[in-house]
Design an enzyme around this catalytic site. Sequence first.
Site, PDB file in Angstrom:
ATOM      1  N   TYR A  46       0.838  -1.264   0.062  1.00  0.00           N
ATOM      2  CA  TYR A  46      -0.140  -0.074  -0.039  1.00  0.00           C
ATOM      3  C   TYR A  46       0.986   1.173  -0.056  1.00  0.00           C
ATOM      4  CZ  TYR A  46      -5.029  -0.205   0.170  1.00  0.00           C
ATOM      5  OH  TYR A  46      -6.448  -0.369  -0.248  1.00  0.00           O
ATOM      6  N   GLU A  48      -0.644   4.582  -0.543  1.00  0.00           N
ATOM      7  CA  GLU A  48      -1.241   6.150  -0.639  1.00  0.00           C
ATOM      8  C   GLU A  48      -0.535   7.373  -0.448  1.00  0.00           C
ATOM      9  OE1 GLU A  48      -4.813   5.964   1.932  1.00  0.00           O
ATOM     10  OE2 GLU A  48      -5.875   4.414   0.575  1.00  0.00           O
ATOM     11  N   ASP A 196      -6.042  13.925 -25.124  1.00  0.00           N
ATOM     12  CA  ASP A 196      -6.152  12.736 -24.872  1.00  0.00           C
ATOM     13  C   ASP A 196      -5.417  11.600 -26.137  1.00  0.00           C
ATOM     14  OD1 ASP A 196      -6.777   9.901 -24.257  1.00  0.00           O
ATOM     15  OD2 ASP A 196      -8.810  10.343 -23.900  1.00  0.00           O
ATOM     16  N   THR A 222      -3.446   6.342 -22.172  1.00  0.00           N
ATOM     17  CA  THR A 222      -3.232   5.055 -21.669  1.00  0.00           C
ATOM     18  C   THR A 222      -1.902   4.646 -21.816  1.00  0.00           C
ATOM     19  OG1 THR A 222      -4.622   4.204 -23.414  1.00  0.00           O
ATOM     20  CG2 THR A 222      -5.682   4.452 -21.704  1.00  0.00           C
ATOM     21  N   LYS A 225      -2.054   0.748 -25.429  1.00  0.00           N
ATOM     22  CA  LYS A 225      -2.321   0.734 -26.834  1.00  0.00           C
ATOM     23  C   LYS A 225      -1.256   0.683 -27.748  1.00  0.00           C
ATOM     24  CE  LYS A 225      -6.884   2.541 -25.894  1.00  0.00           C
ATOM     25  NZ  LYS A 225      -6.909   3.217 -24.600  1.00  0.00           N
ATOM     26  N   ARG A 231      -1.983  -2.026 -18.784  1.00  0.00           N
ATOM     27  CA  ARG A 231      -3.101  -1.322 -18.727  1.00  0.00           C
ATOM     28  C   ARG A 231      -2.935  -0.225 -17.477  1.00  0.00           C
ATOM     29  NH1 ARG A 231      -7.412  -2.907 -21.118  1.00  0.00           N
ATOM     30  NH2 ARG A 231      -6.712  -4.475 -22.469  1.00  0.00           N
TER      31      ARG A 231
HETATM   32  N1  DSN Z   1     -12.027   1.317 -25.105  1.00  0.00           N
HETATM   33  C1  DSN Z   1     -10.737   1.733 -25.851  1.00  0.00           C
HETATM   34  C2  DSN Z   1     -10.851   1.699 -27.265  1.00  0.00           C
HETATM   35  O1  DSN Z   1     -11.299   0.651 -27.773  1.00  0.00           O
HETATM   36  O2  DSN Z   1     -10.397   2.672 -28.005  1.00  0.00           O
HETATM   37  C3  DSN Z   1     -10.784   3.355 -25.412  1.00  0.00           C
HETATM   38  O3  DSN Z   1     -10.571   3.586 -24.172  1.00  0.00           O
END
Ligand code: DSN
Length: 392
Positions: A46, A48, A196, A222, A225, A231
């Site tokens: 933990y 925090e 984003d 994120t 990708k 993630r």
């Molecule tokens: N769910 C994602 C996507 O597939 O583009 C975006 O967060």
Amino acid sequence: MKDKQIEKLLKAEAGRQKKVVNLIASENYVSKDVLTALGSVLVNKYAEGYPGKRYYGGNQITDQVEELCRSRALKLFKLSSKKWAVNVQPLSGSPANLAVYLALVPQGGKIMGMALDQGGHLTHGHKVSVTGKVWQQVPYGVDSKTEQLDYEAIKKLAQKEKPNIIVAGFTAYPRIIDFKKFREIADGCGALLMVDMAHIAGLVAAGVHPSPFLYADIVTTTTHKTLRGPRAGLIFSRIDERELDKKIDRAAFPGLQGGPHLNQIAATAVALAEAMKPEFKKYAKQVVKNAKVLAKELQKKGWRIVSGGTDNHLLLVDVVASTGGRLAGKEASLLLEKEGIIVNKNTIPFDARSPFDPSGLRLGTAPETTRGKTEKDMVKIAEKIDKILSRH
Ligand code: DSN
């Protein structure tokens, strides 16, 4: 593993992943090192708070992990730690975006984001997301003819609506984003500019998509990708008298989240270092080359590609128009899945159909490029897609 049920499922999923052609635009395959960090002892801790300011003892090592992740995130995107801060604690993209609004947009304020059915994301203010309940969305879209961003129309809308924040960055937009134009639009109406870059982060890191950092106040992403990490989510913010970074840190914790997932942060740090390597640049270039070939080959066979092509890692196929209404997105995606090609059904701009059975398919090349696929493989994949869908 002692848990045989879960072990069996893990093996089955590994087998499935190996067997299929994965064209999900938001997925990728992480390295063994990323998996090792994710499955490490850090999961037991933990922490925090932030490095040096934790609410629990025993965080000398986790502090170093989080600091290392922060410094790698800045280094990868060529940012000075005097000008930019980064918060590496968001559990994924949605909490990252939510933390930004929580920090910087008063309740009831306006988030100007791309409409979901035009390529935006739920957390850009859509009404079914909390971001559309606490705040009001001012949706913008693409031009109906070019199916590309119409910066003049966006500017007019921004001047009329005077949003608190403008969000640039999309989940289903296949073209280069002109961040300079978005900066001018934000300046023209006194809005903050948030980018984003979740989908294109790996392409930005490799220099195959223009960087938003020259123009944005805040950049969220994120890491799983095109960036090919675990993630997780990151929030970058400019350091200046507005204290965006301090407000965002407070919003992420304690405003929104509890203890950070240090195993995830360590895995992110691993992926960020991997993305600094020359091989990653080569990889990202190949992702874009592959997407262009896939789009071209499908076009040659009569498939309508939204906006006429792609500049990044994804493309949108207008299934309804291409088949004269014989097929739509849902059935097409199921037919492909039966033959081992995994895609997702997707709305296309001005879609008359519902998101549950939209007109299009979204295809992305990041995962298959990780597996070494090149242009010649894309030609074969396009042939296979055409064959499967033309049979029905
Ligand atoms: N769910 C994602 C996507 O597939 O583009 C975006 O967060």
